[in-house]
Scaffold this motif. Structure first.
Motif, PDB file in Angstrom:
ATOM      1  N   VAL A  57       0.809  -1.067   0.190  1.00  0.00           N
ATOM      2  CA  VAL A  57       0.094  -0.107   0.126  1.00  0.00           C
ATOM      3  C   VAL A  57       0.686   1.113  -0.014  1.00  0.00           C
ATOM      4  O   VAL A  57       0.650   2.251  -0.836  1.00  0.00           O
ATOM      5  CB  VAL A  57      -0.955  -0.074   1.183  1.00  0.00           C
ATOM      6  CG1 VAL A  57      -1.593   1.249   1.181  1.00  0.00           C
ATOM      7  CG2 VAL A  57      -1.903  -1.226   1.011  1.00  0.00           C
ATOM      8  N   THR A  68      -4.914  -0.389  -6.756  1.00  0.00           N
ATOM      9  CA  THR A  68      -6.154  -1.360  -6.908  1.00  0.00           C
ATOM     10  C   THR A  68      -7.281  -0.691  -7.485  1.00  0.00           C
ATOM     11  O   THR A  68      -8.105  -1.560  -8.424  1.00  0.00           O
ATOM     12  CB  THR A  68      -6.513  -1.593  -5.314  1.00  0.00           C
ATOM     13  OG1 THR A  68      -5.388  -2.366  -4.650  1.00  0.00           O
ATOM     14  CG2 THR A  68      -7.513  -2.781  -5.340  1.00  0.00           C
ATOM     15  N   LEU A  81      -3.353  -6.992  -0.453  1.00  0.00           N
ATOM     16  CA  LEU A  81      -2.519  -5.814  -0.033  1.00  0.00           C
ATOM     17  C   LEU A  81      -1.895  -5.910   1.154  1.00  0.00           C
ATOM     18  O   LEU A  81      -2.036  -6.936   2.012  1.00  0.00           O
ATOM     19  CB  LEU A  81      -3.789  -4.794   0.233  1.00  0.00           C
ATOM     20  CG  LEU A  81      -4.364  -3.880  -0.893  1.00  0.00           C
ATOM     21  CD1 LEU A  81      -5.384  -3.140  -0.350  1.00  0.00           C
ATOM     22  CD2 LEU A  81      -3.481  -3.392  -1.933  1.00  0.00           C
ATOM     23  N   GLY A  94      -8.877  -0.346   1.827  1.00  0.00           N
ATOM     24  CA  GLY A  94      -8.390  -1.514   0.860  1.00  0.00           C
ATOM     25  C   GLY A  94      -9.230  -2.277   0.270  1.00  0.00           C
ATOM     26  O   GLY A  94      -9.317  -2.613  -0.887  1.00  0.00           O
ATOM     27  N   TYR A 102      -6.018  -8.562   2.839  1.00  0.00           N
ATOM     28  CA  TYR A 102      -5.136  -7.622   3.323  1.00  0.00           C
ATOM     29  C   TYR A 102      -4.474  -8.074   4.533  1.00  0.00           C
ATOM     30  O   TYR A 102      -4.885  -8.598   5.563  1.00  0.00           O
ATOM     31  CB  TYR A 102      -6.216  -6.401   4.102  1.00  0.00           C
ATOM     32  CG  TYR A 102      -5.655  -4.995   4.402  1.00  0.00           C
ATOM     33  CD1 TYR A 102      -4.908  -4.953   5.532  1.00  0.00           C
ATOM     34  CD2 TYR A 102      -5.820  -3.986   3.598  1.00  0.00           C
ATOM     35  CE1 TYR A 102      -4.346  -3.613   5.918  1.00  0.00           C
ATOM     36  CE2 TYR A 102      -5.390  -2.717   4.064  1.00  0.00           C
ATOM     37  CZ  TYR A 102      -4.655  -2.668   5.116  1.00  0.00           C
ATOM     38  OH  TYR A 102      -4.137  -1.428   5.134  1.00  0.00           O
TER      39      TYR A 102
END
Length: 233
Positions: A57, A68, A81, A94, A102
């Motif tokens: 990120v 993304t 992510l 995210g 994530y």
């Protein structure tokens, strides 16, 4: 077990993490390309299809959440992510951008591997619209673009991970001369003359598997002043 056909893209501005993840995932059976930032990732995505993207990120320039969102505008490739942030609002941002999962840094590589495999297992099988696979003919050699497989008659030609990546790159742009620098970049390597010489070595090895006479290549040609070009029948 990892899907041996899966091609992953790792995007992280930290060279050490990028290299460690690439080696770890290759060791577990994946094809792996790497990008150092979002701009580099966009260039790779323009020429290659990936089964999954593992994306940091926090990067200089465009961040992973913005990338993304852009990916989601044109493709449904799964996105994982990675970030040093673990706050709830960041995870939500995210996921709202379209990420499938994530993982907060620091993390155990084995956990990343388990999550990647879990996401890939959930992905539906993609059935080609054409009845026959997309093939490139290189004399007696057939290269299946969809599966990333090379065949000579009924025999599967064994390709190393780097050879497989090179074939994916060349088959995406047949008849187009690609410079050594471009190949180094699309392979996810850091720039430099040593890496360009390494590409020359890999091309020589790949020619031994494709050409009747590797010293006088017909299909994987050297284009003077420009680099290399795949010239199928």
């Amino acid at each position: 077990m990892s899907d041996p056909d899966a091609h992953l893209l790792i995007v992280d501005d930290d060279e050490r993490i990028r290299g460690l993840l690439q080696k770890f995932l290759i060791r577990h059976g994946f094809l792996v390309s790497a990008a150092r930032d979002a701009a580099h990732a966009r260039r790779l995505l323009a020429g290659l299809d990936f089964d999954m993207i593992v994306l940091d990120v926090m990067m200089p320039g465009e961040d992973g959440i913005s990338l993304t969102r852009a990916i989601r505008e044109t493709r449904m490739t799964p996105v994982m992510l990675l970030t040093a942030r673990g706050e709830t609002e960041d995870r939500i941002a995210g996921l709202e951008a379209g990420a499938d999962d994530y993982l907060a840094k620091p993390f155990e590589p084995k956990e990343l591997l388990l999550r990647i495999n879990a996401i890939l297992r959930r992905m539906p099988e993609i059935v080609s619209e054409a009845a026959a696979p997309k093939l490139l003919s290189l004399g007696p050699i057939r290269y299946d673009i969809e599966r990333g497989e090379m065949w000579k008659g009924d025999d599967l030609v064994r390709l190393t991970a780097t050879e497989s990546q090179l074939m994916r790159i060349f088959s995406a742009r047949p008849g187009e001369a690609l410079s050594r620098g471009t190949l180094v970049e699309e392979l996810g390597r850091d720039k430099g003359q040593a890496q360009e010489r390494a590409v020359d070595v890999q091309i020589t090895r790949l020619r031994r598997k494709i050409e009747a006479d590797p010293k006088q290549p017909r299909y994987l040609q050297t284009v003077r002043g420009s680099g290399y070009m795949l010239a199928p029948d």
